[in-house]
Write a protein that holds these residues in place. Structure first.
Motif, PDB file in Angstrom:
ATOM      1  N   MET A 331      -2.894 -53.132  44.415  1.00 26.59           N
ATOM      2  CA  MET A 331      -2.398 -52.598  43.137  1.00 26.59           C
ATOM      3  C   MET A 331      -2.268 -51.081  43.190  1.00 26.59           C
ATOM      4  N   MET A 332      -3.277 -50.400  43.731  1.00 23.01           N
ATOM      5  CA  MET A 332      -3.205 -48.947  43.821  1.00 23.01           C
ATOM      6  C   MET A 332      -2.070 -48.513  44.742  1.00 23.01           C
ATOM      7  N   ILE A 333      -1.946 -49.177  45.876  1.00 25.79           N
ATOM      8  CA  ILE A 333      -0.876 -48.845  46.816  1.00 25.79           C
ATOM      9  C   ILE A 333       0.485 -49.008  46.149  1.00 25.79           C
ATOM     10  N   GLU A 334       0.680 -50.108  45.434  1.00 22.38           N
ATOM     11  CA  GLU A 334       1.973 -50.380  44.805  1.00 22.38           C
ATOM     12  C   GLU A 334       2.295 -49.385  43.707  1.00 22.38           C
ATOM     13  N   TYR A 335       1.321 -49.060  42.866  1.00 20.28           N
ATOM     14  CA  TYR A 335       1.578 -48.110  41.786  1.00 20.28           C
ATOM     15  C   TYR A 335       1.951 -46.736  42.335  1.00 20.28           C
ATOM     16  N   ILE A 336       1.257 -46.330  43.371  1.00 24.04           N
ATOM     17  CA  ILE A 336       1.562 -45.033  43.968  1.00 24.04           C
ATOM     18  C   ILE A 336       2.898 -45.077  44.701  1.00 24.04           C
ATOM     19  N   ARG A 337       3.192 -46.190  45.348  1.00 22.30           N
ATOM     20  CA  ARG A 337       4.472 -46.336  46.051  1.00 22.30           C
ATOM     21  C   ARG A 337       5.639 -46.134  45.090  1.00 22.30           C
ATOM     22  N   ARG A 338       5.559 -46.757  43.916  1.00 25.49           N
ATOM     23  CA  ARG A 338       6.645 -46.648  42.941  1.00 25.49           C
ATOM     24  C   ARG A 338       6.851 -45.189  42.528  1.00 25.49           C
ATOM     25  N   GLU A 339       5.754 -44.510  42.230  1.00 28.33           N
ATOM     26  CA  GLU A 339       5.850 -43.114  41.809  1.00 28.33           C
ATOM     27  C   GLU A 339       6.417 -42.242  42.930  1.00 28.33           C
ATOM     28  N   ALA A 340       5.966 -42.508  44.166  1.00 30.55           N
ATOM     29  CA  ALA A 340       6.403 -41.696  45.299  1.00 30.55           C
ATOM     30  C   ALA A 340       7.904 -41.787  45.510  1.00 30.55           C
ATOM     31  N   VAL A 341       8.456 -42.986  45.372  1.00 28.99           N
ATOM     32  CA  VAL A 341       9.888 -43.176  45.584  1.00 28.99           C
ATOM     33  C   VAL A 341      10.700 -42.548  44.456  1.00 28.99           C
ATOM     34  N   VAL A 342      10.317 -42.822  43.219  1.00 27.96           N
ATOM     35  CA  VAL A 342      11.112 -42.394  42.070  1.00 27.96           C
ATOM     36  C   VAL A 342      10.975 -40.899  41.799  1.00 27.96           C
ATOM     37  N   LYS A 343       9.740 -40.381  41.820  1.00 32.37           N
ATOM     38  CA  LYS A 343       9.503 -39.003  41.394  1.00 32.37           C
ATOM     39  C   LYS A 343       9.530 -37.988  42.531  1.00 32.37           C
ATOM     40  N   TYR A 344       9.245 -38.451  43.756  1.00 32.20           N
ATOM     41  CA  TYR A 344       9.131 -37.510  44.866  1.00 32.20           C
ATOM     42  C   TYR A 344      10.146 -37.760  45.975  1.00 32.20           C
ATOM     43  N   GLY A 345      11.000 -38.751  45.793  1.00 35.91           N
ATOM     44  CA  GLY A 345      12.029 -39.022  46.793  1.00 35.91           C
ATOM     45  C   GLY A 345      11.483 -39.432  48.141  1.00 35.91           C
ATOM     46  N   SER A 346      10.339 -40.088  48.149  1.00 41.09           N
ATOM     47  CA  SER A 346       9.682 -40.444  49.408  1.00 41.09           C
ATOM     48  C   SER A 346      10.412 -41.561  50.139  1.00 41.09           C
ATOM     49  N   LYS A 347      10.408 -41.448  51.453  1.00 41.96           N
ATOM     50  CA  LYS A 347      10.938 -42.502  52.311  1.00 41.96           C
ATOM     51  C   LYS A 347       9.837 -43.131  53.150  1.00 41.96           C
ATOM     52  N   ARG A 348       8.922 -42.268  53.634  1.00 41.40           N
ATOM     53  CA  ARG A 348       7.858 -42.740  54.513  1.00 41.40           C
ATOM     54  C   ARG A 348       6.494 -42.553  53.877  1.00 41.40           C
ATOM     55  N   GLY A 349       5.606 -43.448  54.232  1.00 48.66           N
ATOM     56  CA  GLY A 349       4.211 -43.294  53.882  1.00 48.66           C
ATOM     57  C   GLY A 349       3.373 -43.518  55.120  1.00 48.66           C
ATOM     58  N   GLU A 350       2.205 -42.908  55.160  1.00 43.78           N
ATOM     59  CA  GLU A 350       1.311 -43.063  56.305  1.00 43.78           C
ATOM     60  C   GLU A 350      -0.093 -43.308  55.771  1.00 43.78           C
ATOM     61  N   ILE A 351      -0.744 -44.347  56.279  1.00 42.40           N
ATOM     62  CA  ILE A 351      -2.092 -44.709  55.857  1.00 42.40           C
ATOM     63  C   ILE A 351      -3.028 -44.488  57.034  1.00 42.40           C
ATOM     64  N   GLY A 352      -4.081 -43.729  56.819  1.00 38.96           N
ATOM     65  CA  GLY A 352      -5.029 -43.539  57.909  1.00 38.96           C
ATOM     66  C   GLY A 352      -5.745 -42.211  57.788  1.00 38.96           C
ATOM     67  N   TRP A 353      -6.834 -42.113  58.513  1.00 38.97           N
ATOM     68  CA  TRP A 353      -7.178 -42.953  59.656  1.00 38.97           C
ATOM     69  C   TRP A 353      -7.854 -44.266  59.254  1.00 38.97           C
ATOM     70  N   ILE A 354      -7.678 -45.305  60.103  1.00 42.74           N
ATOM     71  CA  ILE A 354      -8.354 -46.580  59.930  1.00 42.74           C
ATOM     72  C   ILE A 354      -8.999 -46.942  61.258  1.00 42.74           C
ATOM     73  N   LEU A 355     -10.287 -47.258  61.229  1.00 46.98           N
ATOM     74  CA  LEU A 355     -10.983 -47.662  62.452  1.00 46.98           C
ATOM     75  C   LEU A 355     -10.336 -48.916  63.028  1.00 46.98           C
ATOM     76  N   ASP A 356     -10.245 -48.984  64.349  1.00 43.88           N
ATOM     77  CA  ASP A 356      -9.574 -50.117  64.975  1.00 43.88           C
ATOM     78  C   ASP A 356     -10.253 -51.453  64.694  1.00 43.88           C
ATOM     79  N   ASP A 357     -11.555 -51.414  64.362  1.00 42.27           N
ATOM     80  CA  ASP A 357     -12.266 -52.669  64.086  1.00 42.27           C
ATOM     81  C   ASP A 357     -12.539 -52.876  62.593  1.00 42.27           C
TER      82      ASP A 357
END
Length: 385
Positions: A331-357
């Protein structure tokens, strides 16, 4: 070639040589993003970086024929010494970082000096590179040299990997970042999970309130320290470090890009997203003066177009591994995704760092069709002799 000498940095002039070297050695790398010089200087200044309040740090410079050809930091985080060994750090574990070297012989001389300093302080093993805190730039870039890093991420020369491994360093942990096209809607299954959460009256996903910045920062810190306390490499982040980081990040804080999830009125999760400041910093070459600050200020007022990075996300420990935890994350990812595209013209997102395990976070990234685009390796080695 002349003899290599490695000596400790003892004054302000030495610290300036230390910071300046990175700009010279990386000038020919089109994917290296020069940090703001003021921030690079502040990082190694004991009077300005609160990491020094709980760490012993020694900087070293390598010279050949009187010319600076390399640098490294050796440090012992006293908070890390108190952590369980099974979580990576623990008693006897020191670190080195901030490595820059003209060639392999310089690299090996620097690492030898850092190792000896750690031995002299009673350390029996080392995890590296960590520059300087685990919360800053952990690990060596070992995948993803072909594109620039996003905000608050490291970038290293590819030859450093074989040079380090030649000294007996072995991978202790891998950190990943995931790349995704934020313009694409998520798979139907994820959309159904989000829709189900929206119908649940017990769930509330809210924006942060920047007018209560200190209070919101304290809340996120509380969730973060609880959520990450069992993670490999975890070291508690101090109030002073939160205040210091908060001051630096405040211009990058946009209320619709940082969300807090509440369940039955209790804040139980958060997600922090930052517009990629590295893009304008690269354009001004890391220099605020004479005119860089004008361009940077203009961008900060309205970062458009701006791609996004999610550096931190956390769910309270008592909910981890539950369906609710995944639902709140989606839910948090989706809400932020919508705002990023509409208000900030975002194309890419990057999540991390994430531990490999970290199975939970890796599963979430894969469920939204994100792919690994960068890997950072933290190496370990016993200090014997």
């Amino acid at each position: 070639m002349g003899e290599i000498t490695v000596a400790p940095v003892a004054d302000k002039a030495g610290r300036k040589q230390f910071t300046d070297l990175a700009y010279r050695l990386n000038a020919d790398d089109p994917n290296w993003v020069p940090p703001l010089r003021s921030e690079a200087a502040e990082l190694v200044d004991p009077a300005k970086n609160p990491f020094f309040q709980h760490a012993d740090v020694q900087l070293f410079l390598a010279r050949r024929d009187g010319r600076v050809v390399g640098r490294i930091s050796a440090h012992i985080d006293r908070l890390a010494l108190e952590m369980p060994v099974e979580q990576g750090f623990g008693p006897g574990c020191g670190q080195w970082g901030l490595l820059e070297a003209e060639d392999e012989s310089v690299c090996h001389a620097l690492i030898a000096a850092a190792e000896q300093w750690l031995r002299d302080q009673g350390m029996t093993r080392v995890l590296a590179p960590i520059s300087l805190s685990i919360w800053e730039e952990p690990g060596l870039l070992t995948l993803g040299h072909d594109h620039p890093p996003m905000v608050m991420m490291g970038h290293d020369k590819p030859q450093y990997q074989p040079w380090i491994e030649a000294l007996g360093y072995e991978a202790a942990k891998m950190l990943r970042t995931f790349d995704l096209d934020v313009r694409v809607e998520y798979p139907k299954l994820i959309q159904r999970i989000i829709a189900s959460g929206e119908k649940n009256d017990k769930i509330r996903i809210r924006k942060v309130d920047k007018s209560r910045f200190d209070e919101e920062a304290a809340l996120i810190l509380d969730i973060l320290n609880d959520a990450w306390s069992g993670n490999w490499g975890f070291v508690p982040i101090t109030d002073a470090e939160v205040a210091h980081t908060g001051k630096k990040l405040k211009p990058l804080v946009f209320e619709d890009l940082i969300r807090v999830a509440e369940y039955e009125g209790e804040p139980v999760a958060f997600m922090m997203t930052l517009p990629d400041l590295n893009r304008p910093i690269k354009e001004i070459g890391g220099k605020l003066f004479p005119f860089g600050w004008i361009k940077l200020l203009r961008w900060l007022r309205h970062p458009y177009p701006a791609d996004m990075r999610v550096p931190l996300m956390g769910v309270r420990s008592h909910l981890q591994s539950s369906r609710l935890a995944s639902q709140l994350a989606f839910m948090m990812i989706e809400y932020i995704r919508r705002e990023a595209v509409v208000k900030y013209g975002s194309k890419r997102g990057e999540i991390g760092w994430i531990l490999d395990d970290n199975q939970g976070m890796n599963a979430i990234a894969e469920a939204i069709d994100a792919t690994v685009n960068r890997e950072y390796t933290i190496y370990g080695k016993a200090l014997v002799g």
